[in-house]
Write a protein that holds these residues in place. Sequence first.
Motif, PDB file in Angstrom:
ATOM      1  N   UNK A 231      40.668  22.724  19.066  1.00 21.64           N
ATOM      2  CA  UNK A 231      40.462  21.296  18.816  1.00 21.64           C
ATOM      3  C   UNK A 231      39.018  20.869  19.054  1.00 21.64           C
ATOM      4  N   UNK A 232      38.495  20.075  18.116  1.00 26.46           N
ATOM      5  CA  UNK A 232      37.303  19.270  18.351  1.00 26.46           C
ATOM      6  C   UNK A 232      37.719  17.821  18.131  1.00 26.46           C
ATOM      7  N   UNK A 233      37.441  16.973  19.097  1.00 25.51           N
ATOM      8  CA  UNK A 233      37.900  15.581  19.043  1.00 25.51           C
ATOM      9  C   UNK A 233      36.702  14.665  18.838  1.00 25.51           C
ATOM     10  N   UNK A 234      36.846  13.740  17.895  1.00 22.86           N
ATOM     11  CA  UNK A 234      35.799  12.774  17.588  1.00 22.86           C
ATOM     12  C   UNK A 234      36.164  11.420  18.182  1.00 22.86           C
ATOM     13  N   UNK A 235      35.185  10.820  18.827  1.00 24.67           N
ATOM     14  CA  UNK A 235      35.416   9.514  19.438  1.00 24.67           C
ATOM     15  C   UNK A 235      34.266   8.592  19.106  1.00 24.67           C
ATOM     16  N   UNK A 236      34.452   7.320  19.365  1.00 24.82           N
ATOM     17  CA  UNK A 236      33.476   6.319  18.955  1.00 24.82           C
ATOM     18  C   UNK A 236      33.456   5.160  19.931  1.00 24.82           C
ATOM     19  N   UNK A 237      32.286   4.557  20.079  1.00 22.79           N
ATOM     20  CA  UNK A 237      32.176   3.323  20.853  1.00 22.79           C
ATOM     21  C   UNK A 237      32.359   2.096  19.972  1.00 22.79           C
TER      22      UNK A 237
END
Length: 385
Positions: A231-237
């Motif tokens: 898994x590579x997880x993408x997140x955002x502010x």
Amino acid sequence: MFKLSKKLQSLPPYLFLEIDKAKRKARAEGRDIIDLGIGDPDQPTPQHIIEALYKAAKDPVNHRYALDQGMPALRRSIANWYHRRFNVFLNPESEILPLIGSKEGIAHFPLAFLNQGDYSLVPDPCYPPYKGGTILAGGRPYLMPLLEKNDFLPDLSKIPLSVLKKSKIIFINYPNNPTSATAEKSFYKKLIDFAHKYKIIIISDLAYSEMAYDGYKPSSMLEVDGARDVVIEMHSLSKTYNMTGWRIGWACGNEKLVAALAKIKSNIDSGIFSAVQIAGAAALGSEQGHVDKMCALYQERRDILVDGLSALGWQAHKPKATFYVWIKVPTGKDSIKFSGMLLDKVNIVATPGVGFGKYGEGYIRMALTVDKVRIKEALDRLRKI
């Protein structure tokens, strides 16, 4: 004279540009538009984040090229936030990569692993960069229908073995845009086992994890055993802190996947403006009361909109997360015509579901990004149709 590349020609039309054009034309005509189409928070960025940016922007040290790996202070803030929020330990030196918004990481990641003709497994409907990033990398999107009868979760058993043998990536997004569906750890465990079996990378798009209601708390896929391998997880502010225009997010998870994305980015960009990184660290490291207030605000708007639509006989469920409401088209299957009618007759912008993929046909999406007074006015207008 000049001919577009085959990759660019093969990109699906970006319907949202046409929606924006129609919206701007209507406003130029002096019409009072209620825009429920765009997923862009209407509230300001919290003041302490702005002040952190202001202070950092005045320091000449921050005016130079940023580090490709992102500032250590930001990576530590992300690691600390993940630990507090999900009880997940991340190594800030090797398992975290700041991004110029999670969108660019999502779109660039396929360049690291797809060869010509490889598949990525793409939910449909979906956030358009899943398909676009695949096509620009030379890959082929294989569409996984998100159907209401399956709670808008992909049916992994329906993917042909011939496709799985050539698949390198699967995109997963829960809480989901556009359907607002959610997924539990039991589904994530099944998906991780599937990824191990077929040697497929999971890209988990977790942009809406902090936008949840009625006591619901979305999970990170990295909480599940075996996730670190695939898994590579993408997140955002962007959504959590009302920072869509600031362009800051991150990728985290398997260190080899993070390193591969970092190599792509080192050939494409020169990092995030350091002052924005410092402001991002301030957002993640400060008291998080703003998030609770944000959720309460959107929950109130959700209840007004969904209760009002239900009173009109429209089919819409109250989402547990995101600031979107996924609504069945009341008059039939053509979401573009119905959205056009809303704009033409009552000056309301909604997004046609087919803009997110062919399995989005028959639905429209409305965003909770206008205040409750305008939502009530929109409902009054809809009663006159």
